[in-house]
Design an enzyme around this catalytic site. Structure first.
Site, PDB file in Angstrom:
ATOM      1  N   HIS A  71      -7.724  -4.255   9.771  1.00  0.00           N
ATOM      2  CA  HIS A  71      -7.722  -4.112   8.435  1.00  0.00           C
ATOM      3  C   HIS A  71      -5.982  -4.863   8.306  1.00  0.00           C
ATOM      4  O   HIS A  71      -5.154  -5.141   8.508  1.00  0.00           O
ATOM      5  CB  HIS A  71      -6.924  -2.888   7.733  1.00  0.00           C
ATOM      6  CG  HIS A  71      -6.026  -1.823   8.853  1.00  0.00           C
ATOM      7  ND1 HIS A  71      -5.934  -0.311   8.664  1.00  0.00           N
ATOM      8  CD2 HIS A  71      -4.799  -1.720   8.521  1.00  0.00           C
ATOM      9  CE1 HIS A  71      -4.633   0.059   9.643  1.00  0.00           C
ATOM     10  NE2 HIS A  71      -3.863  -0.981   8.889  1.00  0.00           N
TER      11      HIS A  71
ATOM     12  N   ASP B 239       0.610  -1.328   0.163  1.00  0.00           N
ATOM     13  CA  ASP B 239       0.130   0.219  -0.486  1.00  0.00           C
ATOM     14  C   ASP B 239       1.036   1.562   0.310  1.00  0.00           C
ATOM     15  O   ASP B 239       2.306   1.483  -0.087  1.00  0.00           O
ATOM     16  CB  ASP B 239      -1.335  -0.294   1.037  1.00  0.00           C
ATOM     17  CG  ASP B 239      -0.424  -0.264   2.529  1.00  0.00           C
ATOM     18  OD1 ASP B 239       0.888  -0.464   2.343  1.00  0.00           O
ATOM     19  OD2 ASP B 239      -1.012  -0.484   3.554  1.00  0.00           O
TER      20      ASP B 239
ATOM     21  N   GLU C 115     -10.153  -1.486   4.668  1.00  0.00           N
ATOM     22  CA  GLU C 115     -10.826  -0.935   6.127  1.00  0.00           C
ATOM     23  C   GLU C 115     -11.634  -2.127   5.879  1.00  0.00           C
ATOM     24  O   GLU C 115     -12.260  -2.650   5.343  1.00  0.00           O
ATOM     25  CB  GLU C 115     -10.683   0.273   6.120  1.00  0.00           C
ATOM     26  CG  GLU C 115      -9.324   1.173   6.052  1.00  0.00           C
ATOM     27  CD  GLU C 115      -8.852   1.496   7.557  1.00  0.00           C
ATOM     28  OE1 GLU C 115      -8.946   0.461   7.852  1.00  0.00           O
ATOM     29  OE2 GLU C 115      -8.068   2.909   7.987  1.00  0.00           O
TER      30      GLU C 115
ATOM     31  N   ASP D 277      -7.805  -2.106  13.837  1.00  0.00           N
ATOM     32  CA  ASP D 277      -9.441  -1.986  13.227  1.00  0.00           C
ATOM     33  C   ASP D 277      -9.110  -2.793  12.904  1.00  0.00           C
ATOM     34  O   ASP D 277     -10.594  -3.613  12.376  1.00  0.00           O
ATOM     35  CB  ASP D 277     -10.128  -0.858  12.614  1.00  0.00           C
ATOM     36  CG  ASP D 277      -8.675  -1.084  11.939  1.00  0.00           C
ATOM     37  OD1 ASP D 277      -8.105  -1.261  11.272  1.00  0.00           O
ATOM     38  OD2 ASP D 277      -9.188   0.297  10.859  1.00  0.00           O
TER      39      ASP D 277
HETATM   40  C1  F6R Z   1       0.977  -1.471   5.928  1.00  0.00           C
HETATM   41  C2  F6R Z   1       0.827  -1.635   6.286  1.00  0.00           C
HETATM   42  C3  F6R Z   1      -0.691  -2.031   6.986  1.00  0.00           C
HETATM   43  C4  F6R Z   1       0.143  -2.317   8.380  1.00  0.00           C
HETATM   44  C5  F6R Z   1      -0.775  -2.091   9.307  1.00  0.00           C
HETATM   45  C6  F6R Z   1      -0.077  -2.528  11.107  1.00  0.00           C
HETATM   46  O1  F6R Z   1       2.146  -1.774   3.957  1.00  0.00           O
HETATM   47  O2  F6R Z   1      -0.402  -2.649   5.197  1.00  0.00           O
HETATM   48  O3  F6R Z   1      -1.962  -2.447   7.556  1.00  0.00           O
HETATM   49  O4  F6R Z   1       0.477  -3.756   8.762  1.00  0.00           O
HETATM   50  O5  F6R Z   1      -1.016  -0.843  10.109  1.00  0.00           O
HETATM   51  O6  F6R Z   1       1.064  -1.589  11.166  1.00  0.00           O
HETATM   52  P1  F6R Z   1       2.241  -1.480  12.273  1.00  0.00           P
HETATM   53  O7  F6R Z   1       2.827  -2.432  12.136  1.00  0.00           O
HETATM   54  O8  F6R Z   1       2.929  -0.599  12.066  1.00  0.00           O
HETATM   55  O9  F6R Z   1       1.317  -1.825  13.703  1.00  0.00           O
END
Ligand code: F6R
Length: 278
Positions: free
Chosen positions: A150, A77, A155, A148
């Site tokens: 995701h 992403d 989301e 959440d």
């Molecule tokens: C990042 C991504 C997100 C993160 C998620 C957890 O490329 O796709 O899904 O993996 O937001 O973020 P962290 O690892 O910072 O807790």
């Protein structure tokens, strides 16, 4: 420790003592894959969860153990609207923490959305899907999980069949990620993300989560119902998933002891599986 996913069986949960052990375990999986497939196609997550793994891979690269010279990478992403070179753009993130520290060819590091802006973004999303296909598909997809639930930036209520597209972040995700920016107002509202359908096309999913803050979403993803309200629960649809977590992230799993027993009594012939043949 070299044990892990049973090929084509279930979501396997590997509970390790701490984030360092998680990073080494995941790096072992990638090292093993590289030994048989130097031209591996990696799906890369950003955020804090895979940082230890990237540091471990960089260390092994410097020690001459692994090479990414023939590898290709596709990021999960990217934020929309950050200026080129912004340190919190995921392109910059991956450059800083991984790609710029190893011998991967920068031309082989792909970011969804690319350099497209505005109305050109939709075509860039379709192109990203085509680029993944042209590369032969993703062999190993690294994933984190959002508070959440995701997956990528899919989301809650994202279609479980979604493809790479533009999404709007929830307030929770913007708050969670504000720690990387000067303040909440600086966190973009829009992103480009691989869809859940895109992610599920990868041959092997490796989800990394550490810390108590991930205990609830991990339990929902692994043991909860399959629901778009927890997009990460879509991993239950995939035949080859390894969820690699530390003890703190395992505290809400009802079956934690079962997962520990499974790992402790793994037959010697079960090792981290290479993904199914391309
Ligand atoms: C990042 C991504 C997100 C993160 C998620 C957890 O490329 O796709 O899904 O993996 O937001 O973020 P962290 O690892 O910072 O807790």
């Amino acid at each position: 420790m070299r044990c892990g996913a049973c090929r084509g069986v279930v979501v396997e949960v590997v509970i390790l003592p701490d984030p360092g052990a998680v990073a080494r375990f995941v790096a072992d999986s990638i090292e093993q894959l590289l030994s048989t497939r130097p031209d591996v196609v990696l799906g890369l997550a950003t955020g804090s969860s895979p940082l230890g793994t990237y540091a471990e891979l960089v260390r092994r690269h410097r020690a001459g153990v692994v090479s990414f010279a023939a590898a290709t990478a596709f990021l999960l992403d990217e934020y929309i609207g950050l200026p080129v070179g912004h340190p919190e753009s995921y392109r910059a993130f991956i450059e800083t923490h991984f790609a710029g520290q190893v011998d991967i060819d920068p031309r082989n590091v792909h970011v969804p959305g690319g350099t497209a802006v505005g109305g050109a973004l939709e075509a860039a999303c379709a192109q990203y899907e085509a680029d993944i296909r042209a590369a032969g598909g993703v062999d190993l997809q690294l994933l984190g999980i959002g508070g959440d639930g995701h997956l990528g930036f899919n989301e809650p209520t994202s279609s479980l069949a979604s493809r790479t597209r533009i999404k709007t972040l929830t307030d929770q995700t913007r708050h969670d990620n504000a720690r990387f920016f000067d303040g909440l107002d600086d966190v973009p509202r829009h992103v480009v993300t691989q869809g859940i359908g895109t992610i599920l096309d990868a041959r092997h999913l490796v989800l990394i989560a550490t810390g108590a803050g991930k205990a609830a979403p991990v339990a929902r993803a692994v043991e909860g119902p399959l629901t778009s309200m927890c997009p990460a629960s879509a991993i239950q649809l995939h035949p080859t998933v390894t969820v690699v977590i530390d003890e703190a992230a395992a505290t809400e799993l009802t079956l934690a002891d079962y997962f520990r027993n499974t790992l402790a009594h793994k037959p010697p012939w079960q090792t981290v599986s290479p993904p199914p043949t391309r």
